[in-house]
Every structure is written in C-alpha cells, then in structure tokens.
Design an enzyme around this catalytic site. Structure first.
Site, PDB file in Angstrom:
ATOM      1  N   GLU A 179      45.264  44.297  45.879  1.00  0.00           N
ATOM      2  CA  GLU A 179      46.546  44.926  45.582  1.00  0.00           C
ATOM      3  C   GLU A 179      47.291  45.208  46.883  1.00  0.00           C
ATOM      4  O   GLU A 179      46.760  45.879  47.770  1.00  0.00           O
ATOM      5  CB  GLU A 179      46.305  46.228  44.800  1.00  0.00           C
ATOM      6  N   LEU A 194      47.449  44.263  39.257  1.00  0.00           N
ATOM      7  CA  LEU A 194      46.791  45.542  39.489  1.00  0.00           C
ATOM      8  C   LEU A 194      45.630  45.728  38.505  1.00  0.00           C
ATOM      9  O   LEU A 194      45.799  46.373  37.456  1.00  0.00           O
ATOM     10  CB  LEU A 194      47.848  46.644  39.312  1.00  0.00           C
ATOM     11  N   ALA A 195      44.497  45.171  38.811  1.00  0.00           N
ATOM     12  CA  ALA A 195      43.371  45.195  37.870  1.00  0.00           C
ATOM     13  C   ALA A 195      42.115  44.831  38.633  1.00  0.00           C
ATOM     14  O   ALA A 195      41.865  43.670  38.941  1.00  0.00           O
ATOM     15  CB  ALA A 195      43.617  44.194  36.745  1.00  0.00           C
ATOM     16  N   GLU A 196      41.322  45.833  38.933  1.00  0.00           N
ATOM     17  CA  GLU A 196      40.210  45.632  39.860  1.00  0.00           C
ATOM     18  C   GLU A 196      39.110  44.763  39.287  1.00  0.00           C
ATOM     19  O   GLU A 196      38.493  43.964  40.014  1.00  0.00           O
ATOM     20  CB  GLU A 196      39.659  46.986  40.314  1.00  0.00           C
ATOM     21  N   GLN A 205      41.670  49.209  46.846  1.00  0.00           N
ATOM     22  CA  GLN A 205      42.617  50.022  47.610  1.00  0.00           C
ATOM     23  C   GLN A 205      42.016  51.349  48.077  1.00  0.00           C
ATOM     24  O   GLN A 205      42.281  51.790  49.199  1.00  0.00           O
ATOM     25  CB  GLN A 205      43.886  50.242  46.803  1.00  0.00           C
ATOM     26  N   ASP A 207      38.225  53.943  47.417  1.00  0.00           N
ATOM     27  CA  ASP A 207      36.870  54.031  46.870  1.00  0.00           C
ATOM     28  C   ASP A 207      36.821  54.135  45.350  1.00  0.00           C
ATOM     29  O   ASP A 207      36.187  53.328  44.675  1.00  0.00           O
ATOM     30  CB  ASP A 207      36.140  55.220  47.505  1.00  0.00           C
ATOM     31  N   TYR A 261      35.851  51.500  40.940  1.00  0.00           N
ATOM     32  CA  TYR A 261      35.028  51.748  39.748  1.00  0.00           C
ATOM     33  C   TYR A 261      35.368  50.845  38.561  1.00  0.00           C
ATOM     34  O   TYR A 261      34.477  50.451  37.812  1.00  0.00           O
ATOM     35  CB  TYR A 261      35.088  53.222  39.318  1.00  0.00           C
ATOM     36  N   PRO A 262      36.656  50.539  38.341  1.00  0.00           N
ATOM     37  CA  PRO A 262      36.927  49.641  37.208  1.00  0.00           C
ATOM     38  C   PRO A 262      36.217  48.290  37.346  1.00  0.00           C
ATOM     39  O   PRO A 262      36.025  47.598  36.358  1.00  0.00           O
ATOM     40  CB  PRO A 262      38.453  49.445  37.259  1.00  0.00           C
ATOM     41  N   HIS A 268      40.762  59.761  45.845  1.00  0.00           N
ATOM     42  CA  HIS A 268      41.067  58.971  47.042  1.00  0.00           C
ATOM     43  C   HIS A 268      40.075  59.222  48.181  1.00  0.00           C
ATOM     44  O   HIS A 268      40.333  58.805  49.303  1.00  0.00           O
ATOM     45  CB  HIS A 268      42.476  59.281  47.549  1.00  0.00           C
TER      46      HIS A 268
HETATM   47  C1  LIG Z   1      42.807  52.153  39.185  1.00  0.00           C
HETATM   48  C2  LIG Z   1      43.767  52.256  40.322  1.00  0.00           C
HETATM   49  N1  LIG Z   1      43.922  51.229  41.162  1.00  0.00           N
HETATM   50  C3  LIG Z   1      44.735  51.317  42.229  1.00  0.00           C
HETATM   51  C4  LIG Z   1      45.441  52.461  42.475  1.00  0.00           C
HETATM   52  C5  LIG Z   1      46.326  52.581  43.735  1.00  0.00           C
HETATM   53  N2  LIG Z   1      47.739  52.645  43.354  1.00  0.00           N
HETATM   54  C6  LIG Z   1      48.380  53.820  43.227  1.00  0.00           C
HETATM   55  S1  LIG Z   1      49.929  53.646  42.654  1.00  0.00           S
HETATM   56  C7  LIG Z   1      49.793  51.977  42.595  1.00  0.00           C
HETATM   57  C8  LIG Z   1      50.925  51.169  42.048  1.00  0.00           C
HETATM   58  C9  LIG Z   1      51.308  51.589  40.662  1.00  0.00           C
HETATM   59  O1  LIG Z   1      52.354  50.802  40.180  1.00  0.00           O
HETATM   60  P1  LIG Z   1      52.995  51.080  38.757  1.00  0.00           P
HETATM   61  O2  LIG Z   1      51.917  51.153  37.725  1.00  0.00           O
HETATM   62  O3  LIG Z   1      54.061  50.081  38.531  1.00  0.00           O
HETATM   63  O4  LIG Z   1      53.596  52.538  38.849  1.00  0.00           O
HETATM   64  P2  LIG Z   1      54.779  53.023  39.812  1.00  0.00           P
HETATM   65  O5  LIG Z   1      54.176  53.354  41.129  1.00  0.00           O
HETATM   66  O6  LIG Z   1      55.770  51.930  39.904  1.00  0.00           O
HETATM   67  O7  LIG Z   1      55.304  54.232  39.131  1.00  0.00           O
HETATM   68  C10 LIG Z   1      48.540  51.582  43.050  1.00  0.00           C
HETATM   69  C11 LIG Z   1      48.100  50.185  43.180  1.00  0.00           C
HETATM   70  C12 LIG Z   1      45.246  53.514  41.587  1.00  0.00           C
HETATM   71  N3  LIG Z   1      45.884  54.686  41.733  1.00  0.00           N
HETATM   72  N4  LIG Z   1      44.424  53.394  40.523  1.00  0.00           N
END
Ligand SMILES: Cc1ncc(C[n+]2csc(CCOP(=O)(O)OP(=O)(O)O)c2C)c(N)n1
Ligand SMILES: Cc1ncc(C[n+]2csc(CCOP(=O)(O)OP(=O)(O)O)c2C)c(N)n1
Ligand SMILES: [Mg+2]
Ligand SMILES: [Mg+2]
Lengths: 388, 345, 345, 388
Positions: free
Chosen positions: C39, C68-70, C92, C94, C98-99, C139
């Site tokens: 990501e 966005l899918a681990e 991204q 720790d 988990y997913p 985090h």
């Molecule tokens: C399971 C998971 N993976 C990665 C992240 C790190 N992360 C935080 S916000 C984000 C992007 C989220 O994008 P979106 O769902 O479009 O929401 P927006 O920020 O646009 O509101 C990421 C990758 C996380 N919080 N949770």
C-alpha cells in the site's frame, strides 16, 4: 476505467451544481452482468453444432471421472485414503476446467478438485497423496502447473492472481484457472483476489462450482445475491452463469474465458450451477441436512446422462464405444486400487526436510533426536523378535 | 484420569464432546443472551457434533449456521457482544481460525481496554485444536502460542470430560473473551461424569494436580495430559514418582500451583504438542525458572512438537510427544552426579 | 552504536530508512525478479519513505501500489513467488499485517514443506513494528511472537543502519520467506555508513555482540538495542560490565553466540518491547537456561513490555523497557549472597 | 431468495435437458443496481421541494464541521493532537450520516469520521481523545451509541452487522450505520460484512465515502468496477450512488436507507462521491501524488458552496444568519482550543486497568513494579529539586 479518473480530468466544469467535477463513469456495467438463466447447450439448437470429437472426448472423461470418484471413495472404506471429498455429480465442471487449459497454463484446485487434476493428466496416485496422508502434496506443482490442492478455502485464489500477473509481467501468455466452491465465495480472500485480478487485468478465470451446499449449509444461508455470478460486476469483470452439468456448455464458457484472459481481456468469473450427489466427504452424513428427493431431482439432471442423450441422438453412442469407455475406466480404477494397496514408502526424516532451504541447527538437533529414538525402537523390536 | 473433584451424584460414561454439548445446552438454557454461531453448527450440529441438537432446541436464532467466513463470524460476534449478547463462536478447525486473526488481535482482545471497560467482550471462541486424528494438512495445528501472546484474551483448554463441561461453562460466563481450545483427539475420550458433580464450573486460571508426585513435575495441558499420565505410570518402573499438572488455563497462568509443585520436586518438564520454538513451553519454563531457580536440580526441559509444519497423517506419530520421549527427557533431569548441560550442549 | 564490521570506504551519516531504501534499490537493480509491492509503496514511496523513488526508477510493475487488502497482497505475492519472482511485500504497520495472517501461517510458512521443496517461497515481508513514535492504537504492536511460533518463517530484525542494509539484502536473497521487522522508531536513527562496507550482506541466523562485557549478558534485538547499550554504559557506574547481544535473527536462532556469552558471564537478561507473557523472551530464557544451567548464578530474567494492549501515546513511555528498568533487573541478578527467588516470590 | 432453493423445489422437471432442476433465480437484480450517475438534489427541480429547516440545519452543521476540521488540524501543529485525518470537503457525508440516525441507532465511524461523531452530539474533546493520545477511546460507546473510531480499515463493518442483528433479535428497532472509505472496500472484512448483512437481512446502512484516494492510491488502482455501489448486487442488497457533496441528497438517501433497514427491508450500500480537499492527515504531503488543479476542480464543487447557492437562491441566506453561523462555529472552535490546551489528566496505572474484568496476579505484579518505579522517579526528582 473507474468512477474517478485521476488526475485532474473534469466533468461538466462550470455548470454548477452538476455531477461532481472529475467524476465520470467509465465502465458500462451491462456486459458484465450474467444472464438470468444458466447458459446451456445440450437440449438447445446450439447442440447440433458441437464437434463430435469434443463430445466423445468429454464423455470419456466424465465416465472415467465418475469411476475415479467411486474408486477413491471405496479406498476410504478400505482405509487406504484418510478421507475423500467426492465430486460425483460435478464431473462436467471438473473435466471442463482441465480441458479448457493449455499445457503452459496453471490450475488452482480446491480440496474437492482431485478429479480436475487427474483430468489434466496428473497421476491419480500422486493426486491422492494428500488424502492418503503420506505427504501434503504428491506432485511437483511446477512440473504439472497444478498448484497444491487447497484446503483453506479461497486462499488459493490470490495465488492464482499473483501467478497470472507474474506470468504476464514476464511476457508469458499463461492463464490461471482457479476453482472454488459456493461456500468459499463468502471468504474475504475471494473478494480480495477478484479485486486484484480486475485491477491488474490479470489473466485469471475464477470458476465457482455452486453445488448448493457448503458441507451442511445451503446456499440460502450463504448468500442473498441473485446469483454468485452477479458479484463480478462489483469488481469490473464479466460474470457468467452456466449449467454446470452441461459439459459442452461448461467447456465452451471456460474456453472462451481462458481465451479472453490470454488475449489480455482480463479476468472472468464463471458460476457453474451443479450439485454434489454424494456426501461432503465419506465421513459426512448428508441425510442430516438434505432430503433424499432433492438428491433424486438432481440425479435426473446427471451430467453423464445429459451428454449421453445428446450423443445418442446424434448416433455417437454405439454400444462398443460405451463398453470400451467403461472398460478403460475400470482399468484405470483397477490400476489405481492396486497401486493404492501398496503401502507408500515413508521416511520419518522427511519431517525435517524442506522446512527451510538449509536445515537449521535446531532442526538438525531434532532430527538427531528422532533418529536416536527410531534406532532405539528398532533395537527394542529386534530384541522382542529374538525372544522365542 | 484422576480429577481433584469427588463425585456425589449418578455418573455415567460420557465423551468429552457430549460434555461440551451439555455445557452449551445448559448455558443457553440458563441465559438467553448466549448465542452459538459458526459454520455447520446448526442443522448438522457441528463437524464434531458438539452443537448437536442446539438449533432444534433453541431455534436458528440462538444457534446459527453462518456464511463461511471466519473474520465475518468473529466480527459479527463482536458487534453482538457490544449489544449485550454472549456469543459462543465455533471455528471449525485450528487453522481456520487464522482468517479471523485481525478481529481477534485488534478487537476482541483489546475492546475492553480501548473503551476503559465500557465494551467488555464476553465472547467464547471454541477451537478444536491439535493433531493425532489423521487429519490432512491445516487440520491439526496447535495454535495456542498465538493466543498466549495476545494480552486481553483468556486461553483455556480442558483435558478431562469434567473440565470440558466446567471450563466451558466458566468460559461462557466469563466477562472476558476466552479462546477455548478443545483437544480434538480427546473428543471421544470417555469418563464417568455427571454435570451434577460438585463444582461443575471449573475456575479459569487454576491448574489442577492430576497426579501427585515427589521427584519431578510434568507440566502439561490439553491433549498431552493423558500421555503425561501414562508416562508417569511407566516412570514408576524407573523409580521416579512424577507429579502431573494440568494447567487448564494458559492465560491467566496459575503461577501459584506450578511454582509450589516445582519447588517441592526440584525438577520439571513441560510437555505440549505445539511446536517447541516460540511455543508455550518457553514461557512456562522461563517463569518457572524465575520463580524456582534455587530449588532446581536441573534446567526445566521441554518436550514439544518439532519445529516443523504439522506433518501428514502417516508421519504424525513421530512428531507428537509420546511416552518414550517424555521418559527420555525425564532421564536427562540430572538425577546422578553427571552435571552436563542440556541438549544442544 | 558499535558494529562488528570495520569500515573501509567513504562513509557518511545515513538514516536506517535510507539504508533500507538503498538495499531495495540495489536488490532490484541486481535481480530483475525482485518486485516490491504494498500500500502506497509506489508514487508516495511508502508512509515511511522506505520505497522512495523505486517506482520511478524501476517502473510501476516492479514497485506496485496494490489495492488496500493485506491478505490479497500477500496471497498475490505467494502466486508471484510460485512463478519465480522474488516479491518484497510491505505491510504498512505491524497490526495491519494481521489480515494476512492466514496466508502467512498456512501458505507462506508451509509451501516449501508441503511441496517437498518444489515451491520455495523467496518472499520478504517488511513490517514496521514496535512503538515509541506516538502512534495511535494499532500502530505500535510488537508482533514478533506470532512469527516466532510459525515454523518455516525466518524472522529478522535489524537494529543498526548497517544491518538494515545488510539484513534486508540477505532477506531478499534468501530462498525462504523472511518476516523482516523494521523497528519503526529507529527509522530516523543515523550512523556513518556506506553500502560499500565490507560484508554488506549480514548473514541471517547470526547474532552480533554489540558490546563485549564480562559480568552479565543483555540479550536483545531491534528497537531495544540502543536502550540496552545505554543501560550498559550506565551500568559501569554500578561496577557492572555488561555484554550486549543483538540477536538480529530470531529465527533461526543463534544458540552458539548466545550460549557462549552466557556461559562466560553467568548471568543474563532478555530485553524486548513485546509483551512479556508468551513473548520471545520466554523462549530465549528457556533455551539459554537449558544450555547454560550450571553456569548460571541467577535465573535468566526478562525486561519486556507489560502484558497489556499497547498503550496510547501519552502513556507509552511507562510501558517501554527503559534504562532504569533494565538496571533494576540487572540488580536482581543475585550479585551478593542474598539468594532469594526472582520476582513473584 | 437465492439461485438454489433448498430443499427439493424443482424447475422444469421432465423436460430434459433444461435448466438444472431445483434451480430458480429468486431476486431480480435490476432494482439493486445503482443509477449511472450520482443522485443529486441541489441544482435540480427537486431542490425546490426541500424543507427550509432541513437546509439551514445542514448548513449550520457543515460550517461548524469545516471549522472543527480546521481547528483540529491547527491543534496538530500546536502539538495538542498527535495526528488528525481531516474530512474537509467531505462534511456533507459526515453530517448526513449523523443526522440520518435516531438517538437509539448506532454509528460505526472509521478513523476519518471524528466529525460525524461530533455532529451526532459527542463532546469534541472526547471525540479527539484517540488523536490526542491520552486514551484509545474517549467516550462510552454504549452511552452515545457510537462505536470506537476504527483504525484497522473495514474491521468495524462486521461489528455493525452483528450489533444490528443482535438488536433485531432482541426486538429493538435499532439501525446501525457504518462508514468506510473507498480504500477500505478492498478489504476482506468489507465483503464478509456485506454478505452477512444481506443473508441476515440485518438493519445496517453501509456508507462508502469515495473520496478518490486511499492515502496516495487513486481509485483506479483500487477497483476496476463501474462504481463501488455496483458491489451491492453481488450481495443481494440495493446499491445507491450519491453526490457526496450534495448535503440534502446525502441526507435523503441515508434517511431512506435507514428507514428501509428499520422497517425490515435489510441493508443498503451507499456510495458517496466526494473528495478529500486536504492531505490524508497533517503528516501527509498530498502534492506527492495529486495535482493542484485536481484539487481546485473539486473546490469548485465544495459542499458548503453548493448548499449556499441553493439557500441564497431561496432567500434563506441572510447576512445575519451567515454571521451567526460563523460566530457559533468560531465559538465552538475557541472552546475546543481552550479545552485542548489543558493537559489531560493521566494516570499511568490505567495501563493495568480494563485489560481483564479482574486484574490477574501477573498484572498486579507489573502494576506494583511500575508503581515502585514511579515512586523512585518522584523521589529522584525531589532530591534533584532540593539541590541548589
Ligand atoms: C487494515 C489496515 N490496513 C492499512 C491501514 C493503513 N491506512 C490507514 S488509512 C489508509 C487509507 C484509507 O483509505 P480510504 O479507505 O479510502 O479512506 P480515506 O483515508 O480516504 O478516508 C491506510 C492504507 C489501516 N489503517 N488498516
Ligand atoms: C478457511 C476455511 N474455513 C473452513 C473450512 C472447513 N471446510 C472445509 S470444506 C467446507 C465447506 C466448503 O463448501 P464449498 O466452498 O461450497 O465447497 P464444496 O465443499 O461444496 O465443494 C468447510 C466449511 C476450511 N477448509 N477452510
Ligand atoms: Mg459447495
Ligand atoms: Mg478514500
């Protein structure tokens, strides 16, 4: 390609309030939606155009496949297989999946798809290693381009996507066909795999065998969707609905999807409507959750019977052919039985092989421990045997 | 199998699976907020029949066949618990709990803490675990180390028919999330048992001494308990009187019982089926040593599954800790004056 | 920070994140089968900028922003590895690994073994881990215990700028899957460094003695190394000369180096940020004790994060093992004749 | 309900080969599909019918919301917040989500949705606790019927389903509204939650704020679907596409979905097309991945400006009202700033509270250790202070 074109393209700028600027739908959903009823060929006018060679080849495979399933189930009763999840009733899907692929393509079977691996040419004994229990995977996946039979449901789907993507990156025109059950479509991995495939336009075909049950759980408790093929539009790939007991229809739809994938057209989701005529596995008692008359209804739609009807109507089912086909299947079964009756060679030290490329000092220690134990066991035994 | 509780009422032979079934039934009857959910738990009664009859007796809404998606099951259970229900989730096999790992680690284990107690998670997650039943790959993992390393979870595993009932009742009654590990190869082990036995609810966090002894302590749990008891019997021939502790709860850990035993015996072996490296045995050996150092005649040793993926059915007997391997290890507890180091020396 | 490798060529101050970036770049340049994915790793260069510039230099196909899918990321990487690529996956944070846990435990770790070596998994999974950066919940997890308990994985974590480069090169070159844990609070720690240093590829499975000493051994890794080195400096005032071992690899574990050190010093403390209970410290203490029992003047003690969910930013300093807590623990290594038991006594 | 009716119902039995017996499509997909363009009200004839009270109330909320976002971002610069993910540009979605719910309903916000919780009535300081860093959740979720702000993406969605399902089982007519981003729709949990909701017909509304980016990743790399709302049909629920910057349109669609859910009509997936005008968080540099002119294009479609235009056209935007609205927002911001400038009360012993219902002996030991350390620290400090 998607609802938001990035960066910076704009819609009807200036005429506020209109649709949000930069918003524009790019994909027409209509061609991605499945037909309202499953595609079929047998019993329709299209059947007349089917190549006789294909029909007889499918027939030989189906008969052989059913015999294979019966033999494997019999082997569980003889204690030669730990367990067998039969695909009896679903042979048309299994066979079509195998035949739709070129040699260089990859098959990603689920745990129920031993038959597809055998139809693809895998030695039945190697294919059954997992279920016999002498090792996890009985063949070299790279040699046969068949991934290990996947027990954790839907987890093989992202593998298929990654492999197909890698092949395309390397410039190889290789397609991956991945198999999953109706129950498996509920898993997150199904979703993630289809999404990756569509975004990457990876050459993958997803074949869902909707046999109406996930062990005891009927489809109505698994999904409320009009069909599983309707999931495709949500990823931006076409969804096809097929009569999974119509072997030529299955073959046509899968072959077409494979061709499309190979030519860079991206992934397809194919839902085959079929039915598992036997229990989930030999260990399952299907009478606990479904009525005998439902099974009988489906027996009337047996894939082999359907194909026989067509062959017969076209004079392609002479008695000698039927006999020869059955005999060949019997021979395969007999040979399988014989070979499975031999105890596999086991080497306990295999436990420590292939955990890592190089054995760690810890594993070397543990191997030493087991070796000593086995030696002591053997010594004990020879002492006992030496006694009168 | 010895238990610490003496029976009073009519007892008859029961299998562990039946005791678990009875525990679910009694809990559901006693508390309408208890909901059983999972794959095949309804009509089929579960692949191990532990939920047999519950859907019929309490209806589909109380014992629900869910879609096939473990994260969804556990995630939905979290939401149900937020609304005041007491979900009992079944994961079909050990390795099939992994898809739910994020929900477990990031929500189930942390929710109470994140919300300063406002959202407790009175969830029970039943997981059949361990090998020895000839299962194909992914059906025999001993995954307890993952749960042990996750603060906020209680980790409980019965080894006897009585505890299967008592601990499951306690788990369901607990206001904290319990990972309830069911040793699948003991499902059909039988013992004389009645749910009317005194103290039918076994306390979480308390180990049981299953066999008193004076020379060394075997510390074990779940599927390895019968093996340890057998080893202890055979050890008598070697002149060793072994104490056998059944931990029953891995978290919270019963330091009191274990420490007292090892201080008495001066020697200890931890036995479990889980892989040795990074497995529960390390934690147990380390904390026993911290607390009993000057009472120890020998290092605390471990008998565990090898550090390998769980083997295929035909090879699993070599992997599983057996009586001989336990006795060999007991023999290395430096009984004579030969003071050499442990394995790896 | 002391390193065992002497520099020869021009060195200048570099941050750990830069060294990691350089390792990725060099690996990608050297081997076209190396693919970076995750990501935000492409255009953005990763939220910690570790992949900065790679997409530009090698193209989107070699450094790919994934959906966005681990589980999807790791699962796709498995498939890519099956086809002969060498994926380097970034998770991204720790807790956001988990997913992907099922893919990791059931496939990544087992694939070589399941297929008798036919499908090796030359995958690297980079995971920024640990706390100390004021991150909100989820985090700052130290999740290494999960990976340790999973046979088939190598688990590696650098603590110095040089090792960040050298171990990452080794991880990518490894034919086994490596969980590569990057101590996120050391990302901006700097040291004089050049990738042309001799032996730039640090061997997996080998610990490094970061500070030789005679009185006791601090066994640590990753984010706790600088803390231990500071503690060792302060310990001189108390008259203790502490040896500090940086494990670098948790799996495979370097028994040789650790055992030799503790046999020499006779005392040991394991220090890590991960929760104590069920954490790596238990394994380490147990195996050190097994191997060094009669050399030990005191039980191997542990300084670890408390057995709690990772705390919010304003409280994290109380949770993290600090110099004082380490020195307090060293003081409990029974230096005088007062032979009382360890904590919990 | 689904493609296979169990048990034993049959299709055109007897006329073989036909569709497989027992096969019958039950759900008409057409009504589940979203419109081709996002639904909007502002700038259309429908706007004239909008209730003035609703419009002015939305306006007050939007202005206040924007001010809240600005203030929170300012607090990060002053070191009073660890981080803030702003919803500037998305206020119409945030506010509509809050206003669509009854008091007894539950809101399941993602980490970006602090504003929705505040619009629902949560004390802003409590809402910001997570981002200030004194604790994880600053309010009692049960008291406010607001789940903790969810950082692990999409994980809150199955919670919403479970809660809504539980409420229905208990006979309460409670609806759950769950918020997620476009990026979050790629997660397996999104899929599993929607599927559970549809199968259970749980009273849930899923609101996807499609703001075009997941941190730096544009939607084109996230999905290839015609729209995210097209995912709905694959679960058997309606998908609605809305202009997320059109506050009355958002309010109408969400209110309708909530009503439908409450009345037993099951879940709805709503995709709001919107845009994040600021960086991902204060720590992000959005210029690394998107062009300034794209942002400007979206500024022209600002939710507040759109609403002002309508209010103005209908004479609902007198100067005093604008001034009073701004002043009230300023007051809220000033009070927030003041309250956030006070250091929160911290008790390190909180670390050991609420890990379990009852503190374990191990945690009691550890608490004791920390208490001793703190006492030693305090003693050290007073010694040092006593020095000249
Ligand atoms: C399971 C998971 N993976 C990665 C992240 C790190 N992360 C935080 S916000 C984000 C992007 C989220 O994008 P979106 O769902 O479009 O929401 P927006 O920020 O646009 O509101 C990421 C990758 C996380 N919080 N949770
Ligand atoms: C992740 C996971 N969860 C649960 C199981 C246990 N399990 C094995 S088969 C099965 C049902 C599968 O149903 P379906 O996907 O429809 O395939 P079919 O058996 O009908 O071929 C279940 C629940 C599993 N193998 N993997
Ligand atoms: Mg099925
Ligand atoms: Mg977004």
């Amino acid at each position: 390609m998607t609802v938001l074109e990035q960066p910076g393209s704009s819609g009807n700028k200036g005429t506020l309030p209109g649709p949000p600027p930069a918003w524009r739908p790019h994909v027409d959903p209509a061609p991605l939606l499945p037909d309202a009823t499953p595609y079929r060929v047998l019993g329709t006018d299209a059947a007349a155009r089917l190549d006789p060679g294909l029909l007889t080849s499918l027939y030989v495979h189906l008969v052989r496949g059913r015999r294979f399933n019966a033999q494997a189930t019999a082997l569980t009763r003889q204690g030669r297989l730990a367990v067998y999840p039969s695909s009896t009733g679903q042979e048309a899907c299994e066979v079509a999946a195998a035949l739709a692929l070129e040699d260089r393509d990859w098959l990603f079977p689920s745990y129920r798809d031993t038959l597809a691996t055998v139809a693809r040419g895998l030695d039945p004994v190697q294919a059954l290693t997992l279920l016999r229990g002498d090792w996890h995977t009985g063949y070299d996946p790279r040699e046969h381009r068949i991934a290990p039979l996947s027990t954790p449901l839907a987890t093989q789907l992202p593998h298929a996507v990654g492999l197909a993507h890698a092949a395309r990156l390397k410039g190889d025109d290789v397609v991956a066909l991945a198999m999953v059950g109706d129950g498996g479509t509920s898993e997150g991995d199904f979703h993630e795999a289809l999404n990756f495939a569509a975004v990457w336009q990876a050459p993958v075909v997803f074949l869902v065998q909707n046999n109406g049950f996930a062990i005891s759980v009927p489809l109505a408790k698994q999904t409320a969707a009009p069909s599983l093929a309707h999931k495709a539009v949500g990823y931006g790939m076409p969804g096809r609905l097929v009569d999974g007991n119509d072997a030529p229809a299955m073959h046509e739809v899968l072959t077409e999807a494979v061709r499309r994938a190979r030519e860079g057209g991206g992934p397809t989701l194919v839902e085959a409507i079929t039915y598992r005529l036997e229990a989930h596995t030999n260990a399952d008692d299907a009478t606990r959750y479904r009525a005998a008359d439902e099974v009988e209804t489906w027996r009337a739609h047996d894939p082999i019977a359907l194909l026989e009807r067509e062959l017969d109507a076209r004079g392609l089912l002479p008695g000698e052919f039927v006999t020869a086909t059955r005999d060949a299947a019997e021979e395969m079964a007999a040979s399988l039985r014989d070979r499975m009756n031999a105890d596999p060679e086991l080497d306990p030290m295999d436990l420590f092989r292939h955990v890592y490329a190089e054995q760690t000092s810890q594993l070397a220690e543990q191997a030493e421990q087991l070796r000593a134990e086995l030696a002591a066991e053997a010594a004990d035994q020879s002492v006992q045997e030496a006694r009168p | 199998m010895t238990t610490t509780t003496a029976p009073t009422t009519a007892r008859k032979p029961a299998a562990m699976a039946q005791a678990l079934n009875r525990a679910l039934r009694d809990a559901m009857a006693a508390d309408p907020s208890v909901h059983v959910m999972g794959e095949d738990v309804g009509t089929l009664g579960g692949v191990f029949r532990v939920t047999d009859g519950l859907a019929k007796e309490f209806g589909d809404d109380r014992c629900t066949d869910t879609p096939l998606a473990e994260a969804g099951i556990l995630g939905a259970a979290v939401g149900m618990a937020m609304y005041g229900l007491r979900p009992v989730v079944e994961m079909q096999f050990d390795a099939f709990a992994y898809p739910a790992f994020e929900q477990l680690a990031s929500h189930v284990a942390k929710m109470r803490n994140r919300t300063r107690g406002a959202l407790p998670m009175p969830l029970t997650i039943r997981i059949p675990y361990g090998g020895g039943i000839g299962g194909v790959e992914h059906h025999s993992d001993s995954s307890e180390a993952y749960y042990l390393a996750t603060p906020g979870l209680q980790v409980v595993t019965p080894a006897t028919v009585g505890d299967a009932y008592g601990l499951l009742r306690a788990a369901i009654a607990s206001d904290d999330p319990v990972v309830f590990l069911e040793p699948k190869r003991l499902y059909w082990s039988r013992a004389d048992w009645s749910p009317d036995d005194p103290e039918p609810v076994a306390p979480i966090g308390r180990a049981a001494i299953r066999r008193p002894g004076t020379d060394a302590t075997l510390i074990t749990y779940g599927p390895s308990l019968p093996v340890c008891l057998e080893a202890a019997e055979e050890a008598r021939a070697e002149g060793w009187d072994l104490e056998v502790i059944d931990l029953r709860s891995l978290t919270p850990f019963d330091d009191e019982t274990v420490t007292a035993s090892v201080r008495r015996t001066g020697r200890a072996v931890v036995v479990h089926e889980s892989n040795g490296f990074g497995g529960p045995g390390g934690e147990i050996a380390a904390r026993v040593t911290e607390r009993c150092f000057h009472h120890l005649e020998a290092p605390v040793l471990r008998v565990a599954g090898f550090d390998i993926p769980y083997p295929p059915p035909m090879l699993e007997r070599h992997h599983l800790p057996g009586v001989d391997r336990i006795l060999d290890t007991v023999a290395r507890l430096q009984w004579e004056s030969d003071r050499t180091e442990g394995r790896g020396d």
